[in-house]
Design a protein around this motif. Structure first.
Motif, PDB file in Angstrom:
ATOM      1  N   GLY A  80      22.580 -12.494 146.073  1.00 25.44           N
ATOM      2  CA  GLY A  80      23.034 -13.066 147.335  1.00 25.44           C
ATOM      3  C   GLY A  80      22.671 -14.522 147.509  1.00 25.44           C
ATOM      4  O   GLY A  80      22.853 -15.074 148.600  1.00 25.44           O
ATOM      5  N   GLY A  81      22.184 -15.139 146.468  1.00 30.59           N
ATOM      6  CA  GLY A  81      21.791 -16.538 146.560  1.00 30.59           C
ATOM      7  C   GLY A  81      22.891 -17.483 146.120  1.00 30.59           C
ATOM      8  O   GLY A  81      23.945 -17.049 145.647  1.00 30.59           O
ATOM      9  N   GLN A  82      22.628 -18.754 146.288  1.00 29.15           N
ATOM     10  CA  GLN A  82      23.561 -19.790 145.859  1.00 29.15           C
ATOM     11  C   GLN A  82      22.961 -20.506 144.655  1.00 29.15           C
ATOM     12  O   GLN A  82      21.835 -21.008 144.722  1.00 29.15           O
ATOM     13  N   ALA A  83      23.729 -20.523 143.582  1.00 26.93           N
ATOM     14  CA  ALA A  83      23.220 -21.151 142.356  1.00 26.93           C
ATOM     15  C   ALA A  83      23.135 -22.664 142.531  1.00 26.93           C
ATOM     16  O   ALA A  83      24.070 -23.298 143.023  1.00 26.93           O
ATOM     17  N   ALA A  84      21.999 -23.222 142.100  1.00 23.96           N
ATOM     18  CA  ALA A  84      21.773 -24.668 142.228  1.00 23.96           C
ATOM     19  C   ALA A  84      22.768 -25.436 141.364  1.00 23.96           C
ATOM     20  O   ALA A  84      23.080 -25.027 140.238  1.00 23.96           O
ATOM     21  N   ALA A  85      23.254 -26.549 141.896  1.00 18.48           N
ATOM     22  CA  ALA A  85      24.213 -27.376 141.158  1.00 18.48           C
ATOM     23  C   ALA A  85      23.476 -28.337 140.228  1.00 18.48           C
ATOM     24  O   ALA A  85      22.294 -28.655 140.433  1.00 18.48           O
ATOM     25  N   SER A  86      24.199 -28.786 139.230  1.00 19.69           N
ATOM     26  CA  SER A  86      23.655 -29.784 138.313  1.00 19.69           C
ATOM     27  C   SER A  86      23.614 -31.152 138.986  1.00 19.69           C
ATOM     28  O   SER A  86      24.424 -31.461 139.849  1.00 19.69           O
ATOM     29  N   LYS A  87      22.651 -31.973 138.580  1.00 20.10           N
ATOM     30  CA  LYS A  87      22.619 -33.369 139.030  1.00 20.10           C
ATOM     31  C   LYS A  87      23.529 -34.203 138.118  1.00 20.10           C
ATOM     32  O   LYS A  87      24.114 -33.696 137.160  1.00 20.10           O
ATOM     33  N   SER A  88      23.592 -35.496 138.391  1.00 18.00           N
ATOM     34  CA  SER A  88      24.394 -36.368 137.533  1.00 18.00           C
ATOM     35  C   SER A  88      23.663 -36.638 136.220  1.00 18.00           C
ATOM     36  O   SER A  88      22.424 -36.562 136.156  1.00 18.00           O
ATOM     37  N   THR A  89      24.426 -36.959 135.192  1.00 17.11           N
ATOM     38  CA  THR A  89      23.816 -37.285 133.904  1.00 17.11           C
ATOM     39  C   THR A  89      22.873 -38.476 134.036  1.00 17.11           C
ATOM     40  O   THR A  89      21.808 -38.510 133.401  1.00 17.11           O
ATOM     41  N   ALA A  90      23.257 -39.440 134.876  1.00 15.30           N
ATOM     42  CA  ALA A  90      22.403 -40.623 135.057  1.00 15.30           C
ATOM     43  C   ALA A  90      21.038 -40.237 135.643  1.00 15.30           C
ATOM     44  O   ALA A  90      20.002 -40.801 135.246  1.00 15.30           O
ATOM     45  N   GLU A  91      21.034 -39.289 136.560  1.00 12.89           N
ATOM     46  CA  GLU A  91      19.757 -38.845 137.138  1.00 12.89           C
ATOM     47  C   GLU A  91      18.880 -38.189 136.077  1.00 12.89           C
ATOM     48  O   GLU A  91      17.664 -38.424 136.022  1.00 12.89           O
ATOM     49  N   TYR A  92      19.496 -37.355 135.232  1.00 12.86           N
ATOM     50  CA  TYR A  92      18.712 -36.711 134.171  1.00 12.86           C
ATOM     51  C   TYR A  92      18.206 -37.755 133.178  1.00 12.86           C
ATOM     52  O   TYR A  92      17.076 -37.683 132.695  1.00 12.86           O
ATOM     53  N   ALA A  93      19.065 -38.707 132.863  1.00 17.71           N
ATOM     54  CA  ALA A  93      18.658 -39.738 131.896  1.00 17.71           C
ATOM     55  C   ALA A  93      17.445 -40.507 132.405  1.00 17.71           C
ATOM     56  O   ALA A  93      16.503 -40.783 131.649  1.00 17.71           O
ATOM     57  N   ALA A  94      17.454 -40.834 133.675  1.00 11.94           N
ATOM     58  CA  ALA A  94      16.322 -41.566 134.243  1.00 11.94           C
ATOM     59  C   ALA A  94      15.062 -40.706 134.255  1.00 11.94           C
ATOM     60  O   ALA A  94      13.969 -41.161 133.893  1.00 11.94           O
ATOM     61  N   ALA A  95      15.218 -39.462 134.676  1.00  8.35           N
ATOM     62  CA  ALA A  95      14.051 -38.581 134.783  1.00  8.35           C
ATOM     63  C   ALA A  95      13.428 -38.292 133.423  1.00  8.35           C
ATOM     64  O   ALA A  95      12.212 -38.102 133.307  1.00  8.35           O
ATOM     65  N   LEU A  96      14.266 -38.253 132.377  1.00  8.04           N
ATOM     66  CA  LEU A  96      13.763 -37.945 131.036  1.00  8.04           C
ATOM     67  C   LEU A  96      13.346 -39.195 130.269  1.00  8.04           C
ATOM     68  O   LEU A  96      12.849 -39.091 129.149  1.00  8.04           O
ATOM     69  N   GLY A  97      13.564 -40.352 130.860  1.00  7.82           N
ATOM     70  CA  GLY A  97      13.160 -41.592 130.205  1.00  7.82           C
ATOM     71  C   GLY A  97      13.924 -41.863 128.916  1.00  7.82           C
ATOM     72  O   GLY A  97      13.343 -42.358 127.942  1.00  7.82           O
ATOM     73  N   VAL A  98      15.212 -41.580 128.899  1.00  5.26           N
ATOM     74  CA  VAL A  98      15.957 -41.690 127.642  1.00  5.26           C
ATOM     75  C   VAL A  98      16.158 -43.139 127.198  1.00  5.26           C
ATOM     76  O   VAL A  98      16.486 -43.384 126.037  1.00  5.26           O
ATOM     77  N   SER A  99      15.962 -44.087 128.089  1.00  8.29           N
ATOM     78  CA  SER A  99      16.133 -45.490 127.688  1.00  8.29           C
ATOM     79  C   SER A  99      15.124 -45.883 126.610  1.00  8.29           C
ATOM     80  O   SER A  99      15.328 -46.853 125.884  1.00  8.29           O
ATOM     81  N   ALA A 100      14.046 -45.110 126.489  1.00  2.33           N
ATOM     82  CA  ALA A 100      13.024 -45.416 125.483  1.00  2.33           C
ATOM     83  C   ALA A 100      13.362 -44.830 124.114  1.00  2.33           C
ATOM     84  O   ALA A 100      12.658 -45.091 123.134  1.00  2.33           O
ATOM     85  N   LEU A 101      14.426 -44.039 124.018  1.00  2.14           N
ATOM     86  CA  LEU A 101      14.763 -43.393 122.751  1.00  2.14           C
ATOM     87  C   LEU A 101      15.506 -44.380 121.851  1.00  2.14           C
ATOM     88  O   LEU A 101      16.579 -44.875 122.227  1.00  2.14           O
ATOM     89  N   LYS A 102      14.955 -44.643 120.684  1.00  2.00           N
ATOM     90  CA  LYS A 102      15.550 -45.637 119.781  1.00  2.00           C
ATOM     91  C   LYS A 102      15.990 -45.049 118.448  1.00  2.00           C
ATOM     92  O   LYS A 102      16.759 -45.685 117.721  1.00  2.00           O
ATOM     93  N   THR A 103      15.458 -43.902 118.092  1.00  2.00           N
ATOM     94  CA  THR A 103      15.762 -43.326 116.777  1.00  2.00           C
ATOM     95  C   THR A 103      16.083 -41.840 116.927  1.00  2.00           C
ATOM     96  O   THR A 103      15.815 -41.232 117.978  1.00  2.00           O
ATOM     97  N   GLN A 104      16.605 -41.273 115.849  1.00  2.00           N
ATOM     98  CA  GLN A 104      16.860 -39.824 115.857  1.00  2.00           C
ATOM     99  C   GLN A 104      15.566 -39.051 116.060  1.00  2.00           C
ATOM    100  O   GLN A 104      15.545 -38.041 116.777  1.00  2.00           O
ATOM    101  N   ASN A 105      14.497 -39.512 115.451  1.00  2.00           N
ATOM    102  CA  ASN A 105      13.221 -38.813 115.622  1.00  2.00           C
ATOM    103  C   ASN A 105      12.760 -38.836 117.080  1.00  2.00           C
ATOM    104  O   ASN A 105      12.187 -37.857 117.573  1.00  2.00           O
ATOM    105  N   ASP A 106      12.999 -39.935 117.773  1.00  2.00           N
ATOM    106  CA  ASP A 106      12.653 -39.998 119.203  1.00  2.00           C
ATOM    107  C   ASP A 106      13.400 -38.906 119.968  1.00  2.00           C
ATOM    108  O   ASP A 106      12.840 -38.226 120.830  1.00  2.00           O
TER     109      ASP A 106
END
Lengths: 191, 125
Positions: free
Chosen positions: A103-129
């Motif tokens: 009987g609940g409401q499933a939570a919606a996804s956020k924007s990709t930009a929000e996830y990118a910021a929260a995960l700090g993806v701007s620091a990823l430079k290599t495949q290993n990162d």
């Protein structure tokens, strides 16, 4: 061997893999509201917890999407990422189905930009990162689902959480192997 | 003499009980645990599935800037002292029914280590 659908990378990653969810979860849960959930004094508790797990899956799907579009992954690693993302989409659909059945409401996804910021993806430079980020998320998710089990009121959801934890642990093991991480010398490895 | 022995036993027993209730935390080990057990949902500096944790020790519940909390936690009015964090990590849904956090950290030593790590990361960068 991982089979990749015959469509573009982007459409594969954004299209969604939803086939298992409804039928699989109804079969898993017997097609009715779990007895513990019906009898619970806190009927919304499992909804809250499953929605947090759903938010985790939304983030995981977005993380693999961002990784796939980063241009940092080799073709072989990209195939693995696509397969893992499809698993997370199945988890997402199973959790959303469970939430709606309660009987609940499933939570919606956020924007990709929000996830990118929260995960700090701007620091990823290599495949290993990218792989290290994925490993941290998958390892954490395996532990999160195991640690969630005692808080879920309905035993049917204990099984659902354990099954997803197994998938996350599998992902973590593969990613650890790709990164040449040493095999843990002590058990239990998760939980 | 018998009273003295009994009294000493009570003191020693009390010390052991106190020790078992609050093991000494190891922040370095807590950092590893935080990354592997809490890291799916939390980070020190970003709100994710759960709120950012830097500065959480001593903070009032439901007040991390920019994070949308469950109604239950928003109205819980708890100060996150080490003792309250220990209760929380033991069984969050029993401490605050209706919370969205279900993850339990069963080992008292693991909880103490994670709390020590959070204490070590108490101030803004």
């Amino acid at each position: 061997m991982i089979e990749i659908p015959h469509s573009s990378r982007r459409s594969v990653l954004t299209g969604g893999v939803t086939t298992l969810s409804a039928a699989g979860l109804v079969a898993l849960l017997g097609g009715s509201l779990p007895a513990e959930a019906r009898q619970s004094n806190r009927p919304g508790q499992d909804v809250q917890l499953l929605n947090a797990a759903l938010a985790l899956e939304h983030e995981g799907i977005a993380a693999y999407q961002i990784a796939a579009e980063s241009g940092l992954l080799s073709a072989d690693i990209l195939k693995v990422g696509i397969a893992f993302q499809s698993h997370h989409k199945t988890h997402r659909d199973d959790l959303a189905t469970a939430i709606r059945r309660l009987g609940g409401q499933a939570a919606a996804s956020k924007s990709t930009a929000e996830y990118a910021a929260a995960l700090g993806v701007s620091a990823l430079k290599t495949q290993n990162d990218v792989l290290k980020l994925a490993l941290g998320l998958e390892r954490g998710a395996a532990n999160a689902y195991l640690g969630l089990i005692p808080s879920l009121e309905a035993t049917e959801f204990h099984l659902l959480s354990a099954r997803i934890a197994g998938d996350e642990a599998f992902h973590a093991a593969i990613l650890g192997n790709v990164l040449n991480e040493p095999i843990p010398q002590t058990a239990p490895i998760f939980g | 003499m018998r009273v003295l022995v009994l009294g000493m036993g009570m003191v020693i027993g009390g010390a052991l009980l106190a020790g078992s209730a609050a093991p000494r935390g190891n922040a370095a080990r807590g950092g590893d645990l935080y990354r592997t057990k809490c890291g799916a949902c939390h980070s020190l500096d970003n709100n994710r599935v759960g709120p950012a944790h830097r500065g959480v020790v001593g903070r009032r519940s439901g007040t991390a800037p920019g994070f949308r909390y469950s109604r239950a936690l928003s109205s819980s009015n708890i100060v996150w002292t080490p003792a309250n964090l220990d209760r929380w990590l033991t069984a969050p849904t029993l401490m605050v029914p209706g919370t969205a956090m279900g993850f339990r950290l069963a080992s008292p030593q693991d909880r103490a280590d994670v709390i020590a790590y959070l204490q070590q990361n108490g101030s803004a960068r």
